[in-house]
Design an enzyme around this catalytic site. Structure first.
Site, PDB file in Angstrom:
ATOM      1  N   ARG A  56       0.874  -1.185   0.000  1.00  0.00           N
ATOM      2  CA  ARG A  56       0.000   0.000   0.000  1.00  0.00           C
ATOM      3  C   ARG A  56       0.898   1.218   0.000  1.00  0.00           C
ATOM      4  O   ARG A  56       1.814   1.327   0.811  1.00  0.00           O
ATOM      5  CB  ARG A  56      -0.861  -0.036   1.262  1.00  0.00           C
ATOM      6  CG  ARG A  56      -1.675   1.212   1.531  1.00  0.00           C
ATOM      7  CD  ARG A  56      -3.025   1.091   0.863  1.00  0.00           C
ATOM      8  NE  ARG A  56      -4.050   1.985   1.335  1.00  0.00           N
ATOM      9  CZ  ARG A  56      -4.001   3.305   1.359  1.00  0.00           C
ATOM     10  NH1 ARG A  56      -2.923   3.948   1.028  1.00  0.00           N
ATOM     11  NH2 ARG A  56      -5.040   3.996   1.746  1.00  0.00           N
ATOM     12  N   GLU A  64     -11.620   4.656  -4.441  1.00  0.00           N
ATOM     13  CA  GLU A  64     -11.954   3.249  -4.645  1.00  0.00           C
ATOM     14  C   GLU A  64     -12.366   3.058  -6.107  1.00  0.00           C
ATOM     15  O   GLU A  64     -12.803   4.003  -6.768  1.00  0.00           O
ATOM     16  CB  GLU A  64     -13.090   2.836  -3.709  1.00  0.00           C
ATOM     17  CG  GLU A  64     -12.752   2.975  -2.231  1.00  0.00           C
ATOM     18  CD  GLU A  64     -11.607   2.089  -1.787  1.00  0.00           C
ATOM     19  OE1 GLU A  64     -11.495   0.946  -2.277  1.00  0.00           O
ATOM     20  OE2 GLU A  64     -10.803   2.543  -0.955  1.00  0.00           O
ATOM     21  N   ARG A  98      -0.762  -5.480   4.768  1.00  0.00           N
ATOM     22  CA  ARG A  98      -0.018  -5.003   3.604  1.00  0.00           C
ATOM     23  C   ARG A  98       1.198  -4.194   4.060  1.00  0.00           C
ATOM     24  O   ARG A  98       1.150  -3.513   5.086  1.00  0.00           O
ATOM     25  CB  ARG A  98      -0.894  -4.110   2.716  1.00  0.00           C
ATOM     26  CG  ARG A  98      -2.122  -4.800   2.174  1.00  0.00           C
ATOM     27  CD  ARG A  98      -3.010  -3.846   1.430  1.00  0.00           C
ATOM     28  NE  ARG A  98      -3.556  -2.849   2.336  1.00  0.00           N
ATOM     29  CZ  ARG A  98      -4.521  -1.991   2.029  1.00  0.00           C
ATOM     30  NH1 ARG A  98      -5.050  -1.995   0.812  1.00  0.00           N
ATOM     31  NH2 ARG A  98      -4.959  -1.120   2.907  1.00  0.00           N
TER      32      ARG A  98
END
Length: 170
Positions: A56, A64, A98
């Site tokens: 990330r 999104e 992540r």
């Protein structure tokens, strides 16, 4: 004279030691990786010697995929780094496991900063107030590019909150 030389040598030695410590403490812990997937405008998968990891981008939050400009953000990021070798500088791990990292292209471009400059991501001010990123966001907003071309763009953290609340109500 001998005492003076020794004092000068000691000062020089101390300065060399001091600058060595400073340089070492700021050493870049980056490593090379190949980008094998771009999930959206701020999340990718990398490959390092056969090991895949989800990363990330730090400091930013991109729309999104279901939001306005979300697919455009993903496409821009894909053109910039998909299939290419990049430099990863790990900073942390997020709640989803992540890797949080800053990423640079082989030419030294900060990928997150480029996303913000083009209007494809917000500065994630909850986690960063980096003036370079804030200035880039202000500039993109003033030029009304990317997500800023909408009159009232919805930040992704608000969008996710609305989606999560509607799922809880069902």
């Amino acid at each position: 004279m001998v005492l003076k030389m020794t004092l000068q040598q000691n000062i020089i030695s101390i300065l060399i030691l001091f600058f060595s410590i400073i340089l070492y403490s700021h050493a870049d812990d980056s490593y090379r990786a190949t980008v094998i997937d771009v999930h959206d405008g701020d999340t990718i998968t990398i490959d390092v010697n056969g090991k895949q990891s989800k990363v990330r981008l730090s400091k930013i939050d991109a729309p999104e995929l279901k939001q306005d400009v979300g697919v455009s953000s993903q496409r821009f990021l894909s053109k910039l780094i998909l299939g290419k070798s990049v430099w990863i500088n790990e900073e942390n791990t997020d709640i989803h496991g992540r890797i949080l990292a800053s990423i640079k292209t082989s030419r030294g471009l900060d990928v997150g900063l480029e996303q913000v400059k083009k209007g494809f991501a917000w500065v994630y001010r909850r986690y960063s107030r980096d003036p370079l990123f804030v200035d880039a966001e202000d500039s993109a907003q003033a030029r009304r590019i990317g997500l800023w071309s909408n009159d009232k763009p919805i930040p992704p953290w608000e969008f996710r909150n609305k989606v999560n609340n509607s799922i809880k109500k069902e």
